[in-house]
Design an enzyme around this catalytic site. Structure first.
Site, PDB file in Angstrom:
ATOM      1  NE  ARG A  43      -7.193 -13.856   4.847  1.00  0.00           N
ATOM      2  CZ  ARG A  43      -7.595 -12.601   4.985  1.00  0.00           C
ATOM      3  NH1 ARG A  43      -7.322 -11.695   4.052  1.00  0.00           N
ATOM      4  NH2 ARG A  43      -8.281 -12.236   6.041  1.00  0.00           N
ATOM      5  CB  THR A  66      -7.522  -5.998   9.326  1.00  0.00           C
ATOM      6  OG1 THR A  66      -7.959  -7.034   8.465  1.00  0.00           O
ATOM      7  CG2 THR A  66      -7.764  -4.646   8.681  1.00  0.00           C
ATOM      8  CD  GLU A 100      -8.857  -8.636  -3.604  1.00  0.00           C
ATOM      9  OE1 GLU A 100      -7.732  -9.109  -3.340  1.00  0.00           O
ATOM     10  OE2 GLU A 100      -9.638  -8.226  -2.723  1.00  0.00           O
ATOM     11  CG  ASN A 138      -3.720  -2.623   6.678  1.00  0.00           C
ATOM     12  OD1 ASN A 138      -3.574  -2.113   5.577  1.00  0.00           O
ATOM     13  ND2 ASN A 138      -4.727  -3.439   6.939  1.00  0.00           N
ATOM     14  CE  LYS A 149      -3.890  -2.271   2.295  1.00  0.00           C
ATOM     15  NZ  LYS A 149      -4.962  -2.134   3.304  1.00  0.00           N
ATOM     16  CG  PHE A 161     -13.313   0.829   6.881  1.00  0.00           C
ATOM     17  CD1 PHE A 161     -12.854   0.292   5.684  1.00  0.00           C
ATOM     18  CD2 PHE A 161     -14.043   0.014   7.736  1.00  0.00           C
ATOM     19  CE1 PHE A 161     -13.116  -1.027   5.339  1.00  0.00           C
ATOM     20  CE2 PHE A 161     -14.309  -1.321   7.392  1.00  0.00           C
ATOM     21  CZ  PHE A 161     -13.846  -1.835   6.203  1.00  0.00           C
ATOM     22  CG  HIS A 212      -5.385  -6.017  -0.144  1.00  0.00           C
ATOM     23  ND1 HIS A 212      -6.556  -6.012   0.577  1.00  0.00           N
ATOM     24  CD2 HIS A 212      -5.608  -6.799  -1.234  1.00  0.00           C
ATOM     25  CE1 HIS A 212      -7.452  -6.753  -0.056  1.00  0.00           C
ATOM     26  NE2 HIS A 212      -6.906  -7.241  -1.163  1.00  0.00           N
ATOM     27  NE  ARG A 216      -2.540  -6.114   6.899  1.00  0.00           N
ATOM     28  CZ  ARG A 216      -3.625  -6.712   6.431  1.00  0.00           C
ATOM     29  NH1 ARG A 216      -4.194  -7.696   7.105  1.00  0.00           N
ATOM     30  NH2 ARG A 216      -4.154  -6.327   5.281  1.00  0.00           N
ATOM     31  CE1 TYR A 269      -9.415  -3.009   0.190  1.00  0.00           C
ATOM     32  CE2 TYR A 269      -8.675  -0.797  -0.304  1.00  0.00           C
ATOM     33  CZ  TYR A 269      -8.432  -2.060   0.203  1.00  0.00           C
ATOM     34  OH  TYR A 269      -7.200  -2.368   0.734  1.00  0.00           O
TER      35      TYR A 269
HETATM   36  P1  CMP Z   1      -7.427  -4.621   3.691  1.00  0.00           P
HETATM   37  O1  CMP Z   1      -7.030  -5.985   4.132  1.00  0.00           O
HETATM   38  O2  CMP Z   1      -6.786  -4.064   2.465  1.00  0.00           O
HETATM   39  O3  CMP Z   1      -9.018  -4.575   3.514  1.00  0.00           O
HETATM   40  C1  CMP Z   1      -9.784  -3.402   3.665  1.00  0.00           C
HETATM   41  C2  CMP Z   1      -8.986  -2.275   4.229  1.00  0.00           C
HETATM   42  O4  CMP Z   1      -9.766  -1.244   4.852  1.00  0.00           O
HETATM   43  C3  CMP Z   1      -8.112  -2.802   5.381  1.00  0.00           C
HETATM   44  O5  CMP Z   1      -7.088  -3.602   4.886  1.00  0.00           O
HETATM   45  C4  CMP Z   1      -7.699  -1.495   6.027  1.00  0.00           C
HETATM   46  O6  CMP Z   1      -6.715  -0.795   5.280  1.00  0.00           O
HETATM   47  C5  CMP Z   1      -9.012  -0.755   5.952  1.00  0.00           C
HETATM   48  N1  CMP Z   1      -9.823  -1.015   7.175  1.00  0.00           N
HETATM   49  C6  CMP Z   1     -10.440  -2.144   7.545  1.00  0.00           C
HETATM   50  N2  CMP Z   1     -11.098  -2.001   8.698  1.00  0.00           N
HETATM   51  C7  CMP Z   1     -10.896  -0.736   9.065  1.00  0.00           C
HETATM   52  C8  CMP Z   1     -11.309   0.022  10.164  1.00  0.00           C
HETATM   53  N3  CMP Z   1     -12.080  -0.510  11.124  1.00  0.00           N
HETATM   54  N4  CMP Z   1     -10.908   1.298  10.224  1.00  0.00           N
HETATM   55  C9  CMP Z   1     -10.134   1.824   9.237  1.00  0.00           C
HETATM   56  N5  CMP Z   1      -9.704   1.145   8.154  1.00  0.00           N
HETATM   57  C10 CMP Z   1     -10.073  -0.126   8.078  1.00  0.00           C
END
Ligand code: CMP
Length: 139
Positions: A85, A91, A126, A112, A9, A57, A115, A102, A49
């Site tokens: 994963r 996450t 994807e 984070n 990211k 979010f 992805h 992470r 997304y």
């Molecule tokens: P990702 O695994 O890319 O999937 C969705 C993304 O949204 C996640 O990683 C974070 O970057 C973001 N995300 C998921 N949950 C939250 C949250 N509760 N608050 C803020 N960002 C979030």
């Protein structure tokens, strides 16, 4: 063989972590079969997304994903989705296990660093979102 989509990211790219993150996933036996650097538009981030549309979010994460370049990759291995994963960790980096990407590098639940696809269905969507079949190495 299974494929998964991996993204470094904008926070990972800006912090100069591309090489480190790629080394870590290669050490897990994940094979890179496609790779490019892109800078998404807001519309592209929203499309990527779309499963999160309507969540609190959604606006913020799609702004973040188009705030700078990302590295997008297709990874291949026998159990690529689960292997990657597990390597990424939860996450929320505060809940991520020790030794995960992470836990080691994320600074925020949103920023984070990486992805990865969470199921065969999302991997198919994807991978096809960023790559056509001609761009993916056949081994
Ligand atoms: P990702 O695994 O890319 O999937 C969705 C993304 O949204 C996640 O990683 C974070 O970057 C973001 N995300 C998921 N949950 C939250 C949250 N509760 N608050 C803020 N960002 C979030």
């Amino acid at each position: 063989m299974e494929r998964t989509l991996a993204i470094i990211k904008p926070d990972g790219v800006k912090r100069g972590l591309i090489g480190e993150l790629i080394s870590r996933l290669e050490r897990e036996g994940l094979i890179i079969v496609a790779l490019k650097m892109i800078w998404m538009t807001k519309e592209q981030a929203k499309g990527f997304y779309k499963v999160h549309a309507g969540k609190p979010f959604y606006e913020s994460v799609t702004d973040f994903m188009c705030s700078g370049p990302c590295v997008v990759m297709v990874l291949e291995a026998k159990r690529a989705i689960n292997t990657y994963r597990k390597l990424m960790g939860a996450t929320d980096y505060k809940e991520a296990a020790e030794g995960t990407l992470r836990r080691d590098y994320a600074t925020d639940i949103e920023k984070n660093v990486v992805h990865g696809s969470d199921s065969p269905q999302s991997a198919a969507f994807e991978v096809a979102y960023f790559f056509n079949e001609l761009e993916i190495l056949k081994r």
